[in-house]
Design a protein around this motif. Structure first.
Motif, PDB file in Angstrom:
ATOM      1  N   SER A 226       0.808  -1.217   0.000  1.00  0.00           N
ATOM      2  CA  SER A 226       0.000   0.000   0.000  1.00  0.00           C
ATOM      3  C   SER A 226       0.842   1.268   0.000  1.00  0.00           C
ATOM      4  O   SER A 226       0.336   2.355   0.299  1.00  0.00           O
ATOM      5  CB  SER A 226      -0.951   0.007   1.207  1.00  0.00           C
ATOM      6  OG  SER A 226      -1.959  -0.960   1.037  1.00  0.00           O
ATOM      7  N   ALA A 256      -4.661  -0.956  -2.638  1.00  0.00           N
ATOM      8  CA  ALA A 256      -5.795  -1.106  -1.731  1.00  0.00           C
ATOM      9  C   ALA A 256      -5.715  -2.404  -0.934  1.00  0.00           C
ATOM     10  O   ALA A 256      -6.364  -2.528   0.121  1.00  0.00           O
ATOM     11  CB  ALA A 256      -7.103  -1.057  -2.515  1.00  0.00           C
ATOM     12  N   ILE A 259      -4.357  -2.084   2.807  1.00  0.00           N
ATOM     13  CA  ILE A 259      -5.350  -1.474   3.694  1.00  0.00           C
ATOM     14  C   ILE A 259      -6.476  -2.453   3.973  1.00  0.00           C
ATOM     15  O   ILE A 259      -6.951  -2.589   5.110  1.00  0.00           O
ATOM     16  CB  ILE A 259      -5.894  -0.176   3.052  1.00  0.00           C
ATOM     17  CG1 ILE A 259      -4.766   0.845   2.875  1.00  0.00           C
ATOM     18  CG2 ILE A 259      -7.034   0.392   3.892  1.00  0.00           C
ATOM     19  CD1 ILE A 259      -4.114   1.295   4.159  1.00  0.00           C
ATOM     20  N   LEU A 312      -4.014   6.878   1.051  1.00  0.00           N
ATOM     21  CA  LEU A 312      -3.820   5.608   1.750  1.00  0.00           C
ATOM     22  C   LEU A 312      -3.352   5.847   3.181  1.00  0.00           C
ATOM     23  O   LEU A 312      -3.678   5.076   4.087  1.00  0.00           O
ATOM     24  CB  LEU A 312      -2.804   4.755   0.995  1.00  0.00           C
ATOM     25  CG  LEU A 312      -3.259   4.220  -0.371  1.00  0.00           C
ATOM     26  CD1 LEU A 312      -2.066   3.663  -1.141  1.00  0.00           C
ATOM     27  CD2 LEU A 312      -4.321   3.157  -0.217  1.00  0.00           C
ATOM     28  N   LEU A 331     -11.728   4.123   1.411  1.00  0.00           N
ATOM     29  CA  LEU A 331     -11.200   3.268   0.351  1.00  0.00           C
ATOM     30  C   LEU A 331     -12.165   3.197  -0.828  1.00  0.00           C
ATOM     31  O   LEU A 331     -11.766   3.313  -1.994  1.00  0.00           O
ATOM     32  CB  LEU A 331     -10.945   1.863   0.909  1.00  0.00           C
ATOM     33  CG  LEU A 331     -10.461   0.797  -0.073  1.00  0.00           C
ATOM     34  CD1 LEU A 331      -9.130   1.188  -0.688  1.00  0.00           C
ATOM     35  CD2 LEU A 331     -10.348  -0.556   0.626  1.00  0.00           C
TER      36      LEU A 331
END
Length: 662
Positions: A226, A256, A259, A312, A331
């Motif tokens: 990330s 992504a 996360i 992020l 997100l």
């Protein structure tokens, strides 16, 4: 069809499309584009149907035992809950838009079949990560994304920039994956299972023996995947890949994934206050540092890359304060407007028509030439700056709200210092984010650089995709922030008065200051040197314009990170900090000095020892018998006279020795 069977088709269809595309790409080129678009589009529809059927109900699990390892078994397990099915919808939407966009963007690219197949495989891997209920199966998707990113970032492998960027992306992410893999095994050892539900149960009941060690090991992989400090340096360089690939990586896959993993395993991290503190510090440095770097970039795609790193960081900050819902909300929101920004950047590349890649200081006023890109990117940049009522406002406010709540000490297992760290960094980044978003819009669409020849209207497919993504950018946050808690099963996500006023006020300050700096610097903007702009063929396809841009940009302008325009508002705002920020605070140079050079020196030492010492002994071991053999061979001539002469000489010597001894 059962819900689990329906969900299993979602990652399977893009996988089959990728396999068929690779097999038929050369033999039946007419099927390449349908095989690229249709499986992904159908997977998107099935993901939406899966989300609708799952709804806000209890999680749905399905598992099939793959193998018994003797200790911890591995299951092909799917886990469906509110936030996993919504993220799958996001992945399907963005991947479908990217495949449609790429049909026009890379229409004449000879490597389009392999490109499209890799995008489908990339999509399938991310969907596997999203739906997986077993960490080992998730790890398969995790690693497949890594190898896909290597090939896609290096799509223009003829250029040194693309080759170096693909290798860097692969190595840096693998650097994080090694401790991540160790953490996965340590976690399974403590929990006696790879099943995520079993791991969460063990973490909730305090059955993890080494929660801090495990969490920190996992965070290394998250930082790599990330792009969080200190393993974020690969992402800006990855802009050497085709723009649609950048949209896919930044919006719905790869970056992504880290996360998402922390969100799925959040109880593991909340079991360790030290791990939360490390995550908060990492997020804070990432938010502020990336925003400063974005304010100094001249390349529009590098600005967007640093903005992804920063957003992020917001998600990581929400997870650090224990709020999974806010992180996933941001997100989802970020995925829509970031895909729009990158695909809009692809339209700008073609419209600019210069081999300066997307150097904003070299752009003319593109607003009239690409109105679709201007309006849609304007919406996305406003969402990035978290201006109401766009989606970014609601999702970013949910992060600030969670941080403000944690700073008061009301969040269990989260130290108040963690909340303050995330809150202060988030507010500071809000000013900077609004500043670089405003700067990007002004330089790209109202710049004073030389105008390139008008390429005519942009392809309808490309501009249509922009308007499709503009819908969730505009309406997602305001329409869903009341309903999402039912899907996530958590606390409310709506904005509060304090964080809304602070966040929006600071964002407006960033917009106004940047606009003022741009207005003041317009009159002094440096003219582009004669011959510095080389226009592309008006009929060239967008991807070829971009490939040529990557190959020639450094030769003409030098370092792509640094603008040389003294009238740039970013230079004016950052002052003496600008050169450092433009080069990413020289982290690559630091890593080179601390790690690369010592490793190369050690490698040279090993090579010297191998060639000059070990090989000398090896050559000596083989040479000595050869010398002895040569000496013996000379004595064995087969000449009788020689033997008799030697015998006589020996007898004389013996007689003399006997006489002397007597």
């Amino acid at each position: 069809m059962t819900l689990i069977a329906l969900a299993a088709l979602v990652p399977l269809l893009p996988l089959l499309g990728a396999a068929a595309g690779l097999l038929l790409g050369r033999r039946a080129p007419g099927f390449v584009r349908p095989l690229a678009v249709m499986p992904t589009a159908v997977a998107f529809v099935l993901a939406a149907v899966t989300a609708a059927r799952q709804g806000t109900g209890a999680p749905t699990d399905g598992a099939h035992r793959l193998t018994v390892t003797g200790s911890v078994p591995i299951d092909l397990s799917l886990h469906l809950d509110g936030f996993s099915v919504l993220i799958a919808v996001l992945v399907g939407l963005v991947a479908t838009c990217v495949q449609l966009y790429s049909v026009s963007y890379l229409r004449d690219d000879p490597r389009y079949p392999s490109y499209a197949a890799l995008v489908s495989l990339f999509t399938s891997a991310m969907l596997l990560v999203v739906y997986s209920g077993d960490l080992m199966v998730l790890l398969v998707g995790w690693e497949v994304m890594g190898i896909c990113s290597y090939f896609l970032v290096g799509h223009y492998w003829e250029t040194e920039t693309a080759r170096a960027a693909s290798i860097k992306a692969f190595l840096v992410t693998k650097l994080g994956d090694v401790p991540f893999l160790i953490g996965v095994f340590a976690l399974a050892t403590d929990a006696h299972t790879f099943r995520i539900s079993g791991i969460l149960g063990a973490a909730t009941h305090g059955q993890l023996h080494h929660p801090t060690v495990v969490a920190l090991l996992l965070l290394a992989g998250v930082a790599g995947k990330s792009a969080q400090f200190p393993l974020h340096t690969w992402l800006p360089d990855a802009m050497a890949g085709p723009t649609p690939v950048s949209a896919l990586i930044h919006a719905a896959t790869m970056v992504a994934a880290g996360i998402y993993l922390v969100a799925r395993l959040l109880p593991v991290f909340t079991a360790s206050a030290a791990a939360l503190a490390v995550l908060a510090a990492m997020a804070a440095v990432t938010m502020v540092g990336s925003a400063l770097a974005a304010l100094a970039q001249d390349d529009i795609k590098r600005v967007l890359a640093y903005s992804t790193i920063g957003q992020l960081g917001y998600m990581a900050g929400a997870l650090a304060v224990g709020d999974r819902d806010a992180a996933v909300f941001h997100l989802l929101s970020h995925g829509a407007f970031k895909a729009l920004l990158f695909l809009g950047a692809g339209v700008v590349i073609h419209a600019a028509g210069t081999n300066s890649l997307t150097a904003m200081s070299r752009m003319g006023s593109l607003g009239k030439r690409v109105p679709d890109a201007m309006w849609t990117m304007g919406l996305a940049l406003a969402a990035l700056a978290a201006l109401p009522p766009l989606s970014g406002f609601f999702s970013k406010e949910s992060v600030l709200r969670a941080a403000e709540h944690a700073s008061s000490g009301d969040t269990a297992h989260v130290p108040s210092a963690v909340g303050w760290t995330v809150l202060v960094a988030g507010l500071a980044a809000a000013v900077l984010t609004a500043g670089y978003a405003t700067r990007l819009f002004l330089l790209a669409f109202r710049g004073s650089g030389p105008d390139a020849p008008d390429h005519g209207r942009q392809p309808v497919v490309m501009t249509s995709v922009l308007w499709v993504l503009a819908v969730p950018t505009l309406a997602f946050g305001g329409l869903t922030y009341r309903e999402l808690p039912d899907w996530f099963g958590g606390a409310p996500l709506g904005p509060t008065l304090l964080t809304s006023v602070l966040g929006t006020g600071l964002a407006l300050v960033g917009v106004l200051i940047t606009y003022g700096a741009w207005s003041a610097s317009t009159a002094t903007r440096k003219e582009v040197p004669v011959g510095a702009v080389v226009t592309a063929d008006p009929d060239a396809e967008p991807a070829l314009v971009e490939a040529e841009a990557i190959a020639t940009h450094q030769a003409i302008y030098g370092d792509i990170a640094a603008a040389d325009d003294p009238g740039d508002p970013g230079r004016l705002l950052l002052g003496p900090l600008h050169p450092l920020a433009a080069h990413g605070f020289r982290l690559d140079a630091v890593y080179s000095a601390l790690f690369v050079r010592p490793v190369l020196a050690a490698a040279n030492l090993v090579r010297f020892l191998d060639r000059e010492v070990i090989e000398t002994y090896v050559r000596g071991a083989g040479g000595t018998p050869r010398l002895l053999g040569a000496a013996v061979r000379k004595a064995q001539t087969g000449n009788v006279q020689t033997y008799l002469s030697a015998l006589l000489a020996g007898a004389v010597v013996l007689a003399v020795l006997v006489a002397v001894g007597g």
